[in-house]
Design a protein around this motif. Structure first.
Motif, PDB file in Angstrom:
ATOM      1  N   MET A   9      24.326 -14.638  25.811  1.00 47.66           N
ATOM      2  CA  MET A   9      23.234 -13.882  26.423  1.00 47.66           C
ATOM      3  C   MET A   9      21.874 -14.421  25.997  1.00 47.66           C
ATOM      4  N   VAL A  10      21.761 -14.773  24.719  1.00 51.89           N
ATOM      5  CA  VAL A  10      20.491 -15.331  24.233  1.00 51.89           C
ATOM      6  C   VAL A  10      20.228 -16.662  24.934  1.00 51.89           C
ATOM      7  N   LEU A  11      21.273 -17.478  25.053  1.00 47.19           N
ATOM      8  CA  LEU A  11      21.115 -18.794  25.673  1.00 47.19           C
ATOM      9  C   LEU A  11      20.674 -18.668  27.125  1.00 47.19           C
ATOM     10  N   LEU A  12      21.205 -17.649  27.804  1.00 51.12           N
ATOM     11  CA  LEU A  12      20.854 -17.466  29.209  1.00 51.12           C
ATOM     12  C   LEU A  12      19.540 -16.699  29.346  1.00 51.12           C
ATOM     13  N   GLY A  13      18.993 -16.289  28.187  1.00 50.95           N
ATOM     14  CA  GLY A  13      17.733 -15.575  28.219  1.00 50.95           C
ATOM     15  C   GLY A  13      17.874 -14.156  28.749  1.00 50.95           C
ATOM     16  N   MET A  14      19.104 -13.628  28.732  1.00 46.94           N
ATOM     17  CA  MET A  14      19.307 -12.288  29.256  1.00 46.94           C
ATOM     18  C   MET A  14      18.913 -11.235  28.237  1.00 46.94           C
ATOM     19  N   LYS A  15      19.041 -11.619  26.981  1.00 43.78           N
ATOM     20  CA  LYS A  15      18.691 -10.667  25.942  1.00 43.78           C
ATOM     21  C   LYS A  15      17.839 -11.433  24.953  1.00 43.78           C
ATOM     22  N   GLU A  16      16.668 -10.931  24.658  1.00 44.23           N
ATOM     23  CA  GLU A  16      15.796 -11.680  23.766  1.00 44.23           C
ATOM     24  C   GLU A  16      16.371 -11.741  22.362  1.00 44.23           C
ATOM     25  N   SER A  17      16.345 -12.907  21.767  1.00 43.03           N
ATOM     26  CA  SER A  17      16.802 -12.981  20.381  1.00 43.03           C
ATOM     27  C   SER A  17      15.620 -12.578  19.506  1.00 43.03           C
ATOM     28  N   HIS A  18      15.922 -12.137  18.289  1.00 45.81           N
ATOM     29  CA  HIS A  18      14.846 -11.674  17.411  1.00 45.81           C
ATOM     30  C   HIS A  18      14.291 -12.809  16.590  1.00 45.81           C
ATOM     31  N   SER A  19      14.792 -14.016  16.826  1.00 43.68           N
ATOM     32  CA  SER A  19      14.423 -15.074  15.891  1.00 43.68           C
ATOM     33  C   SER A  19      13.272 -15.907  16.415  1.00 43.68           C
ATOM     34  N   HIS A  20      12.561 -15.402  17.467  1.00 46.71           N
ATOM     35  CA  HIS A  20      11.491 -16.255  17.962  1.00 46.71           C
ATOM     36  C   HIS A  20      10.124 -15.821  17.472  1.00 46.71           C
ATOM     37  N   ASP A  21      10.072 -14.913  16.513  1.00 42.19           N
ATOM     38  CA  ASP A  21       8.763 -14.677  15.922  1.00 42.19           C
ATOM     39  C   ASP A  21       8.605 -15.713  14.828  1.00 42.19           C
ATOM     40  N   HIS A  22       7.461 -16.348  14.796  1.00 45.25           N
ATOM     41  CA  HIS A  22       7.335 -17.519  13.918  1.00 45.25           C
ATOM     42  C   HIS A  22       6.755 -17.178  12.559  1.00 45.25           C
ATOM     43  N   HIS A  23       6.560 -15.889  12.298  1.00 53.03           N
ATOM     44  CA  HIS A  23       6.045 -15.545  10.981  1.00 53.03           C
ATOM     45  C   HIS A  23       7.204 -15.493  10.006  1.00 53.03           C
ATOM     46  N   PRO A  24       7.001 -16.021   8.819  1.00 56.43           N
ATOM     47  CA  PRO A  24       8.086 -15.920   7.830  1.00 56.43           C
ATOM     48  C   PRO A  24       8.289 -14.450   7.480  1.00 56.43           C
TER      49      PRO A  24
END
Length: 218
Positions: A200-215
């Protein structure tokens, strides 16, 4: 997300798993234990899959340091998790096949050795699980995949131990086989869950939480 920390931990798990795999396959062949051989071959799938997870962290680290890469580095982790899930599914099917074949032509098993090595396998998996356990498990499909492989492995080791003990005590060799079948059923269920989520993440159907770039600060 502290990529380097996970990268190191994952590498340790790869090395641990690899060593155990070699031992289990060697003993599985010499003791003719289906459970051990299955566990050893199974470990091989985890060496592959966890190796893949380790590689994904290396790539993410490189991607984060590179100016050219502007995609979501989190997608790399989901892709690795997805591939890992496929490997997991494949191996569950192989174990099923082997178990059924062994059911048809039973073989003599050297129980003591087999149980001993299965216990070693279980301990290694528990250590690995502790190494891999961390807070981002749900958002990071990569570590979740590696973690599932380790847990799946612990499960096959455990079922091998219980199956072998029962077979030895009550002299019912096919318990070994039944244990293998149950393990693969559970593993198939896990791998399908992993494929669904990471897909689902790969297809962009469900946003993954790992794209915020703040540590993340803990």
């Amino acid at each position: 997300m502290d990529v380097q920390k996970y990268e190191k931990k994952t590498l340790w798990v790869v090395l641990l798993t690899m060593a155990t795999m070699v031992v289990e396959i060697a003993f599985g062949l010499s003791t003719k234990s289906m459970a051990l051989l299955a566990d050893g071959i199974h470990m091989g799938s985890h060496v592959l899959a966890i190796g893949l997870s380790w590689l994904a962290y290396v790539l993410v680290r490189k991607a984060q340091n590179s100016r050219k890469f502007n995609g979501e580095s989190g997608k790399i982790l989901s892709l690795s998790g997805y591939s890992s899930g496929l490997i997991l599914l494949l191996f569950a099917v192989v174990i099923l096949y082997e178990a059924v074949r062994r059911f048809i032509e039973p073989a003599d098993i050297v129980y003591r050795d087999a149980i001993m090595v299965a216990v070693i396998g279980l301990v290694v998996n528990i250590v690995s699980a502790f190494l891999l356990h961390h807070d981002h498990e749900h958002s990071d499909h990569n570590i979740r995949a590696a973690y599932l492989h380790v847990i799946a492995d612990a499960l096959t080791s455990l079922s091998a131990i219980l199956g072998l003990l029962a077979a030895m005590i009550w002299d019912i060799p096919f318990i070994d086989t039944i244990a293998a079948v149950i393990s693969s059923a559970v593993i198939i269920k896990w791998s399908i869950g992993l494929l669904k989520d990471s897909g689902m993440v790969l297809l962009g159907m469900k946003e993954s939480h790992s794209h915020d770039h703040h540590p993340h600060h803990h």
